[in-house]
Design an enzyme around this catalytic site. Structure first.
Site, PDB file in Angstrom:
ATOM      1  N   ASP A  14       0.787  -1.239   0.000  1.00  0.00           N
ATOM      2  CA  ASP A  14       0.000   0.000   0.000  1.00  0.00           C
ATOM      3  C   ASP A  14       0.821   1.293   0.000  1.00  0.00           C
ATOM      4  O   ASP A  14       0.431   2.274   0.655  1.00  0.00           O
ATOM      5  CB  ASP A  14      -0.948   0.017   1.201  1.00  0.00           C
ATOM      6  CG  ASP A  14      -1.869  -1.189   1.260  1.00  0.00           C
ATOM      7  OD1 ASP A  14      -1.895  -1.976   0.297  1.00  0.00           O
ATOM      8  OD2 ASP A  14      -2.549  -1.362   2.279  1.00  0.00           O
TER       9      ASP A  14
ATOM     10  N   LYS B 129      -7.406  -3.848  -2.973  1.00  0.00           N
ATOM     11  CA  LYS B 129      -8.080  -4.440  -1.822  1.00  0.00           C
ATOM     12  C   LYS B 129      -8.808  -3.377  -1.011  1.00  0.00           C
ATOM     13  O   LYS B 129      -8.494  -2.184  -1.101  1.00  0.00           O
ATOM     14  CB  LYS B 129      -7.075  -5.181  -0.925  1.00  0.00           C
ATOM     15  CG  LYS B 129      -6.023  -4.278  -0.273  1.00  0.00           C
ATOM     16  CD  LYS B 129      -5.030  -5.111   0.511  1.00  0.00           C
ATOM     17  CE  LYS B 129      -3.975  -4.253   1.209  1.00  0.00           C
ATOM     18  NZ  LYS B 129      -4.515  -3.367   2.250  1.00  0.00           N
TER      19      LYS B 129
ATOM     20  N   CYS C 173      -2.174  -2.626   8.149  1.00  0.00           N
ATOM     21  CA  CYS C 173      -2.058  -3.650   7.101  1.00  0.00           C
ATOM     22  C   CYS C 173      -0.816  -4.519   7.243  1.00  0.00           C
ATOM     23  O   CYS C 173      -0.873  -5.727   6.985  1.00  0.00           O
ATOM     24  CB  CYS C 173      -2.116  -3.004   5.730  1.00  0.00           C
ATOM     25  SG  CYS C 173      -3.718  -2.242   5.362  1.00  0.00           S
TER      26      CYS C 173
END
Length: 209
Positions: A20, A85, A117
């Site tokens: 990310d 996601k 995450c």
């Protein structure tokens, strides 16, 4: 009482997880530029060491793509996919399928956020039977104070906390290998940036390493 098992990265069955690292997060993440610098270094190492890479993006429709500084395209076939996601783990059904198909065992994680995450991905991977290695100079959070607690939680659970350079040498294994000259060139080229990044990110994690 027997000694705990030694967990070592398995070079031929290793994958890098880039978590990310999206430009939209830059204003919010502590030391975002340093995280990007370490991620760039890890991608360079991936190419020399032949390590596949899986990239995830959190809600990219709203938050945009991976930071352009990260030249994922240059990985070629080593880029196993960029997965969008909404959940707070990288271990989506798509990623699970890739891991199974590639017969991978060791997962090396860098990205954001350390306490969200990165943490949840690490715990999910451990539960699924993988050995997990988190790059301490390659993770951060919005609040810098979250990082040492996240690293401590992961270590408690069985995650191996290491650094980008240490992981590189663990995967290189031997200076007699034909790629060592390329590997060594990256280490030298990245030396100053690595020192700066360690100075920024490692002090907040030092008590947990």
């Amino acid at each position: 009482m027997s000694a705990p098992p030694v967990v070592r990265v398995v070079p031929g069955q290793t994958v890098f997880f880039l978590c990310d690292i999206q430009t939209r997060f830059k204003p919010a993440i502590y030391a975002f530029d340093e995280v990007v610098a370490t991620a760039c270094k890890m991608l360079k190492l991936a190419k020399v060491l032949g390590i596949p890479v899986i990239v995830t993006e959190q809600n990219p429709r709203a938050l945009g793509p991976t930071a352009p500084e990260l030249d994922v395209a240059s990985l070629g076939s080593l880029h196993l996919g960029t997965i969008a996601k909404s959940c707070f783990t990288m271990l989506t059904p798509e990623v699970k399928a890739i891991l199974k198909a590639q017969n991978l065992k060791s997962v090396v994680i860098f990205g954001i956020e350390s306490h969200v995450c990165v943490l949840q991905t690490s715990l999910d991977l451990l539960q699924a039977g993988y050995d997990v290695h988190v790059i301490a100079d390659g993770v951060s959070s919005c609040n810098r104070e979250e990082v040492p607690h996240a690293l401590a939680r992961m270590r408690q659970a069985g995650v191996q906390i290491t650094t980008s350079e240490s992981m590189g040498f663990q995967l290189q294994t031997d200076s007699a290998r034909p790629n060592f000259k390329q590997f060594s060139a990256i280490i030298k080229e990245e030396k100053e940036q690595t020192t700066r990044t360690l100075g920024v990110l490692l002090p907040i994690a030092r008590s947990n390493l």
